[in-house]
Design a protein around this motif. Structure first.
Motif, PDB file in Angstrom:
ATOM      1  N   GLY A 114       0.766  -1.242   0.000  1.00 42.85           N
ATOM      2  CA  GLY A 114       0.000   0.000   0.000  1.00 42.85           C
ATOM      3  C   GLY A 114       0.793   1.286   0.000  1.00 42.85           C
ATOM      4  O   GLY A 114       0.219   2.361   0.175  1.00 42.85           O
ATOM      5  N   VAL A 115       2.114   1.200  -0.189  1.00 44.98           N
ATOM      6  CA  VAL A 115       2.935   2.412  -0.243  1.00 44.98           C
ATOM      7  C   VAL A 115       3.447   2.571  -1.677  1.00 44.98           C
ATOM      8  O   VAL A 115       4.268   1.769  -2.135  1.00 44.98           O
ATOM      9  CB  VAL A 115       4.121   2.340   0.742  1.00 44.98           C
ATOM     10  N   SER A 116       2.969   3.590  -2.367  1.00 45.84           N
ATOM     11  CA  SER A 116       3.366   3.794  -3.770  1.00 45.84           C
ATOM     12  C   SER A 116       4.806   4.296  -3.850  1.00 45.84           C
ATOM     13  O   SER A 116       5.336   4.865  -2.877  1.00 45.84           O
ATOM     14  CB  SER A 116       2.443   4.803  -4.441  1.00 45.84           C
ATOM     15  N   PRO A 117       5.465   4.091  -4.987  1.00 45.07           N
ATOM     16  CA  PRO A 117       6.836   4.614  -5.152  1.00 45.07           C
ATOM     17  C   PRO A 117       6.928   6.116  -4.899  1.00 45.07           C
ATOM     18  O   PRO A 117       7.909   6.589  -4.333  1.00 45.07           O
ATOM     19  CB  PRO A 117       7.166   4.261  -6.607  1.00 45.07           C
ATOM     20  N   ALA A 128       8.577  10.658  -1.314  1.00 44.10           N
ATOM     21  CA  ALA A 128       8.234  11.806  -0.468  1.00 44.10           C
ATOM     22  C   ALA A 128       8.780  11.620   0.940  1.00 44.10           C
ATOM     23  O   ALA A 128       9.268  12.572   1.569  1.00 44.10           O
ATOM     24  CB  ALA A 128       6.717  11.997  -0.441  1.00 44.10           C
ATOM     25  N   LEU A 129       8.716  10.388   1.477  1.00 44.22           N
ATOM     26  CA  LEU A 129       9.250  10.115   2.805  1.00 44.22           C
ATOM     27  C   LEU A 129      10.774  10.307   2.843  1.00 44.22           C
ATOM     28  O   LEU A 129      11.316  10.892   3.790  1.00 44.22           O
ATOM     29  CB  LEU A 129       8.898   8.686   3.230  1.00 44.22           C
ATOM     30  N   LEU A 130      11.456   9.815   1.809  1.00 44.32           N
ATOM     31  CA  LEU A 130      12.905   9.977   1.742  1.00 44.32           C
ATOM     32  C   LEU A 130      13.283  11.454   1.623  1.00 44.32           C
ATOM     33  O   LEU A 130      14.225  11.930   2.269  1.00 44.32           O
ATOM     34  CB  LEU A 130      13.468   9.187   0.550  1.00 44.32           C
ATOM     35  N   ALA A 131      12.540  12.189   0.799  1.00 41.43           N
ATOM     36  CA  ALA A 131      12.820  13.613   0.614  1.00 41.43           C
ATOM     37  C   ALA A 131      12.662  14.369   1.927  1.00 41.43           C
ATOM     38  O   ALA A 131      13.482  15.236   2.271  1.00 41.43           O
ATOM     39  CB  ALA A 131      11.893  14.194  -0.459  1.00 41.43           C
ATOM     40  N   GLU A 132      11.617  14.035   2.672  1.00 46.02           N
ATOM     41  CA  GLU A 132      11.373  14.696   3.959  1.00 46.02           C
ATOM     42  C   GLU A 132      12.508  14.414   4.928  1.00 46.02           C
ATOM     43  O   GLU A 132      12.964  15.310   5.658  1.00 46.02           O
ATOM     44  CB  GLU A 132      10.037  14.230   4.540  1.00 46.02           C
ATOM     45  N   ALA A 134      10.608  16.403  -3.189  1.00 48.18           N
ATOM     46  CA  ALA A 134      10.147  15.224  -3.931  1.00 48.18           C
ATOM     47  C   ALA A 134       9.576  15.712  -5.260  1.00 48.18           C
ATOM     48  O   ALA A 134       8.878  16.724  -5.315  1.00 48.18           O
ATOM     49  CB  ALA A 134       9.084  14.464  -3.153  1.00 48.18           C
ATOM     50  N   VAL A 135       9.883  15.007  -6.340  1.00 50.15           N
ATOM     51  CA  VAL A 135       9.445  15.451  -7.663  1.00 50.15           C
ATOM     52  C   VAL A 135       8.731  14.310  -8.387  1.00 50.15           C
ATOM     53  O   VAL A 135       9.184  13.159  -8.374  1.00 50.15           O
ATOM     54  CB  VAL A 135      10.646  15.965  -8.500  1.00 50.15           C
ATOM     55  N   ASP A 136       7.595  14.660  -8.991  1.00 50.30           N
ATOM     56  CA  ASP A 136       6.840  13.718  -9.816  1.00 50.30           C
ATOM     57  C   ASP A 136       7.314  13.880 -11.256  1.00 50.30           C
ATOM     58  O   ASP A 136       7.013  14.880 -11.911  1.00 50.30           O
ATOM     59  CB  ASP A 136       5.340  14.022  -9.705  1.00 50.30           C
ATOM     60  N   LEU A 137       8.067  12.911 -11.764  1.00 44.10           N
ATOM     61  CA  LEU A 137       8.678  13.054 -13.086  1.00 44.10           C
ATOM     62  C   LEU A 137       7.664  13.006 -14.215  1.00 44.10           C
ATOM     63  O   LEU A 137       7.987  13.405 -15.344  1.00 44.10           O
ATOM     64  CB  LEU A 137       9.746  11.969 -13.285  1.00 44.10           C
ATOM     65  N   SER A 138       6.467  12.531 -13.941  1.00 38.76           N
ATOM     66  CA  SER A 138       5.443  12.545 -14.994  1.00 38.76           C
ATOM     67  C   SER A 138       4.990  13.973 -15.295  1.00 38.76           C
ATOM     68  O   SER A 138       4.418  14.247 -16.349  1.00 38.76           O
ATOM     69  CB  SER A 138       4.241  11.693 -14.583  1.00 38.76           C
ATOM     70  N   ASN A 139       5.265  14.901 -14.359  1.00 32.90           N
ATOM     71  CA  ASN A 139       4.890  16.304 -14.554  1.00 32.90           C
ATOM     72  C   ASN A 139       6.096  17.227 -14.682  1.00 32.90           C
ATOM     73  O   ASN A 139       5.945  18.438 -14.702  1.00 32.90           O
ATOM     74  CB  ASN A 139       4.028  16.788 -13.381  1.00 32.90           C
ATOM     75  N   SER A 140       7.303  16.640 -14.742  1.00 31.68           N
ATOM     76  CA  SER A 140       8.525  17.450 -14.808  1.00 31.68           C
ATOM     77  C   SER A 140       9.360  17.030 -16.009  1.00 31.68           C
ATOM     78  O   SER A 140       9.744  15.861 -16.114  1.00 31.68           O
ATOM     79  CB  SER A 140       9.359  17.291 -13.533  1.00 31.68           C
ATOM     80  N   LEU A 141       9.633  17.962 -16.901  1.00 37.71           N
ATOM     81  CA  LEU A 141      10.432  17.680 -18.086  1.00 37.71           C
ATOM     82  C   LEU A 141      11.846  18.213 -17.897  1.00 37.71           C
ATOM     83  O   LEU A 141      12.028  19.383 -17.541  1.00 37.71           O
ATOM     84  CB  LEU A 141       9.810  18.334 -19.317  1.00 37.71           C
ATOM     85  N   ALA A 148      12.988  11.126  -6.451  1.00 42.24           N
ATOM     86  CA  ALA A 148      11.923  10.567  -7.283  1.00 42.24           C
ATOM     87  C   ALA A 148      12.041   9.054  -7.241  1.00 42.24           C
ATOM     88  O   ALA A 148      13.098   8.513  -6.906  1.00 42.24           O
ATOM     89  CB  ALA A 148      12.033  11.076  -8.717  1.00 42.24           C
ATOM     90  N   PRO A 149      10.983   8.333  -7.547  1.00 41.67           N
ATOM     91  CA  PRO A 149      11.064   6.870  -7.579  1.00 41.67           C
ATOM     92  C   PRO A 149      12.082   6.393  -8.611  1.00 41.67           C
ATOM     93  O   PRO A 149      12.198   6.982  -9.691  1.00 41.67           O
ATOM     94  CB  PRO A 149       9.642   6.454  -7.984  1.00 41.67           C
ATOM     95  N   GLN A 150      12.799   5.322  -8.258  1.00 40.30           N
ATOM     96  CA  GLN A 150      13.802   4.821  -9.193  1.00 40.30           C
ATOM     97  C   GLN A 150      13.165   4.342 -10.485  1.00 40.30           C
ATOM     98  O   GLN A 150      13.705   4.555 -11.573  1.00 40.30           O
ATOM     99  CB  GLN A 150      14.619   3.682  -8.572  1.00 40.30           C
ATOM    100  N   SER A 151      12.012   3.704 -10.396  1.00 36.88           N
ATOM    101  CA  SER A 151      11.343   3.217 -11.608  1.00 36.88           C
ATOM    102  C   SER A 151      11.000   4.378 -12.535  1.00 36.88           C
ATOM    103  O   SER A 151      11.145   4.273 -13.760  1.00 36.88           O
ATOM    104  CB  SER A 151      10.072   2.453 -11.230  1.00 36.88           C
ATOM    105  N   ALA A 152      10.587   5.498 -11.946  1.00 34.99           N
ATOM    106  CA  ALA A 152      10.252   6.672 -12.756  1.00 34.99           C
ATOM    107  C   ALA A 152      11.501   7.282 -13.371  1.00 34.99           C
ATOM    108  O   ALA A 152      11.489   7.753 -14.518  1.00 34.99           O
ATOM    109  CB  ALA A 152       9.529   7.706 -11.901  1.00 34.99           C
ATOM    110  N   ILE A 153      12.603   7.289 -12.611  1.00 35.14           N
ATOM    111  CA  ILE A 153      13.863   7.825 -13.135  1.00 35.14           C
ATOM    112  C   ILE A 153      14.356   6.991 -14.302  1.00 35.14           C
ATOM    113  O   ILE A 153      14.751   7.513 -15.348  1.00 35.14           O
ATOM    114  CB  ILE A 153      14.923   7.887 -12.015  1.00 35.14           C
ATOM    115  N   MET A 154      14.310   5.665 -14.144  1.00 32.94           N
ATOM    116  CA  MET A 154      14.763   4.781 -15.212  1.00 32.94           C
ATOM    117  C   MET A 154      13.941   4.983 -16.484  1.00 32.94           C
ATOM    118  O   MET A 154      14.475   5.052 -17.592  1.00 32.94           O
ATOM    119  CB  MET A 154      14.701   3.327 -14.752  1.00 32.94           C
TER     120      MET A 154
END
Length: 574
Positions: A52-55, A60-64, A70-77, A135-141
């Motif tokens: 139940g904990v999304s990437p 966000a927890l690590l960033a805090e 914390a950055v959402d790469l789907s919205n950041s180019l 950011a999540p590693q999967s999103a970075i990759m």
């Protein structure tokens, strides 16, 4: 279990996000499966997601915890400048996506804030301080693959990024046919070749050099006349890459003993470009040079060539004459063809018929008849010119005068009412006259037909993004013959280096020119077979500027530097 995995699990337990019993189970699972290997955070993210904990929540927890964003790469180019600073291999190695950059700071997205080795290395190589966000590693990759234009190949950790090992070291079993850059089904070698070409276009390279050496396969891009070496491709990929490029250029894959030439028409980075391909057998395999012919560059008008106002006015007057020969001279790579294409575009009107004879046809121009030389079937420059004259053109452009026969036909065509443009290899404008005499053109024919000669070189232009005032160097100024009076009124500039110019201080090139127009006096001297020295002295006496003189004007105007002009010109001998 690695320290990073242990930290993440402790953090989830401390924040009460996942209960201790589940955390203990995850520890056991990671300890039994990892065997001390480096962290695969994407796998850890997947395990945690099942509880139940999304990437993105984990990021966000690590960033805090590290006081980061914390950055959402789907919205950041990421910016193209940032992608240029951090190459694909570096981004992939450290799972770090560059987002923004300026002259002093680089912002990157990482999944593991504990990895100080990654940030230190990137900071060192980019020569900037690094600011991290999480950011999540999967999103970075995924973002790395998308924004660097790389297709995912294989799913195993040890898979070769370019080849499927099951094929025994050959290219992927995907069909070797031309495919668009964004195709989802392109094979590894197809994708690699497209990336090499795409990178060349993005860097504004004029040509790409793929050279097999004894133990390396070297790739270099020529940008603004200077070769820049990039990271090597594995040597074992050389045969597959050569085969792919040959297929794209319609060349024989079986023929490895003889040089071959071909063309590729493709779309790269949303631009339509033509590529000229040349192969050459060497001691360690076939070397390939790909010349990039960007059609947008053809839109250059006469002012963009770099001609000063007075020279441009004289140039326009010469090329608009009803008959005669106009030559552009200089070494290979000095921009002769670009100048002639700009002249043809300037003269291209509905009431004029223009025919070119080229080897090869570099750029296709609407409204102009262009003829490709083909020696295999007897279509030489001379043979093509004879046929062209029967087409009743007003203007003829001959790609290059290489021999006596071509020169004689060009001169005779000018004497029968045609304007003939061509190029010639000569060091300066007066040298073109003696060169044509050496080829075998009679002095009386030459004096009657030759209208003007334009000699040129290319110098690197100061980057407009980072150029700044520069103090005069007395030694260099003296070498160029710049007086103190000229320096007091000059605007000497020099680029300090920035992201836009890849820290070189230069971006683009500008021409320096020497326009030799034949007056009645000079025609008489040509008729009398005057020496090169006599012609050059008379040219200066009549107020014509040398290439070095023109280069000095552009140094004083802040367009280029003393070093650039000294590099491409020789001292004017009296």
């Amino acid at each position: 279990m690695t320290p990073a995995e242990d930290f993440i699990l402790d953090l989830l337990e401390a924040k009460g996000v996942i209960v201790k019993s589940v955390i203990d189970g995850l520890r056991s699972q990671l300890e039994s499966g990892s065997s001390g290997c480096a962290i695969d955070q994407a796998k850890l993210e997947s395990l945690i997601s099942a509880h139940g904990v999304s990437p993105m929540q984990l990021a966000a927890l690590l960033a805090e915890s590290f006081d980061m964003e914390a950055v959402d790469l789907s919205n950041s180019l990421p910016s193209s400048a940032a992608l240029d600073v951090v190459g694909y291999d570096l981004a992939r190695k450290y799972n770090a996506l560059p987002l923004e950059v300026d002259d002093v700071e680089l912002k990157i997205a990482v999944s593991n804030p504990l990895d100080t080795d990654a940030t230190d290395t990137i900071s060192h190589l980019s020569k900037r301080s690094v600011t991290c966000c999480v950011a999540p590693q999967s999103a970075i990759m995924q973002a790395i693959q998308e924004h660097y234009g790389r297709a995912e190949i294989g799913s195993t950790d040890n898979a070769d990024p370019f080849l499927d090992e099951k094929t025994g070291g050959s290219a992927s079993s995907s069909p070797m046919v031309e495919m668009p850059v964004d195709s989802k089904e392109e094979g590894p070698i197809i994708g690699l070749v497209q990336r090499i070409i795409s990178e060349g276009s993005k860097r504004r390279a004029s040509d790409i050099h793929l050279e097999p050496l004894e133990k390396r396969f070297r790739i270099r891009y020529r940008v603004d006349g200077i070769l820049h070496e990039v990271e090597d491709v594995p040597k074992r990929l050389h045969p597959s890459i050569v085969s792919r490029i040959k297929l794209m250029a319609n060349l024989s894959i079986a023929e490895k003993r003889l040089p071959q030439d071909g063309r590729i028409h493709t779309e790269v980075n949303s631009k339509v470009i033509d590529l000229r391909v040349s192969t050459l057998p060497t001691s360690f395999g076939e070397s390939i040079v790909i010349r990039i012919l960007d059609k947008e560059e053809l839109a250059l008008g006469l002012p963009q060539l770099g001609l000063w106002e007075d020279d441009q006015a004289a140039f326009e007057r010469m090329i608009a004459m009803p008959d005669g020969v106009f030559l552009v001279v200089g070494p290979t790579g000095s921009g002769k063809s670009t100048t002639l294409y700009a002249a043809l575009s300037y003269l291209n009107r509905a009431d004029r018929k223009i025919i070119t004879v080229e080897d090869p046809v570099e750029y296709e121009i609407f409204g102009i008849n262009q003829v490709q030389v083909c020696r295999d079937v007897g279509m030489t420059f001379a043979a093509a010119l004879r046929s062209v004259l029967r087409q009743a053109p007003n203007i003829i452009m001959v790609g290059e005068i290489r021999d006596r026969e071509t020169a004689e036909i060009a001169v005779n065509a000018s004497l029968t009412g045609h304007m003939v443009f061509s190029t010639l290899h000569a060091n300066d404008a007066p040298s073109a006259v003696t060169r044509l005499m050496d080829i075998g053109i009679k002095p009386f024919l030459l004096s009657a037909s030759l209208r003007a000669v334009l000699a040129q070189r290319l110098v690197r232009r100061n980057c407009v993004g980072c150029k700044q005032s520069d103090e005069p160097n007395q030694k260099l100024s003296n070498a160029l013959g710049i007086s103190r009076h000229q320096l007091t009124e000059a605007k000497l500039m020099k680029g300090k280096g920035c992201v836009k110019c890849n820290s070189t201080g230069f971006r683009g090139r500008v021409g320096i020119f020497e326009l030799f127009t034949l007056s009645e006096t000079l025609e008489q001297m040509v008729y009398a077979e005057a020496s090169l020295l006599e012609l050059r002295n008379k040219m200066k006496e009549m107020g014509m500027r040398t290439m070095r003189d023109d280069g000095v004007r552009k140094v004083l105007a802040g367009l280029t530097t003393c070093e650039e002009v000294l590099h491409v010109t020789v001292a004017d001998s009296a």
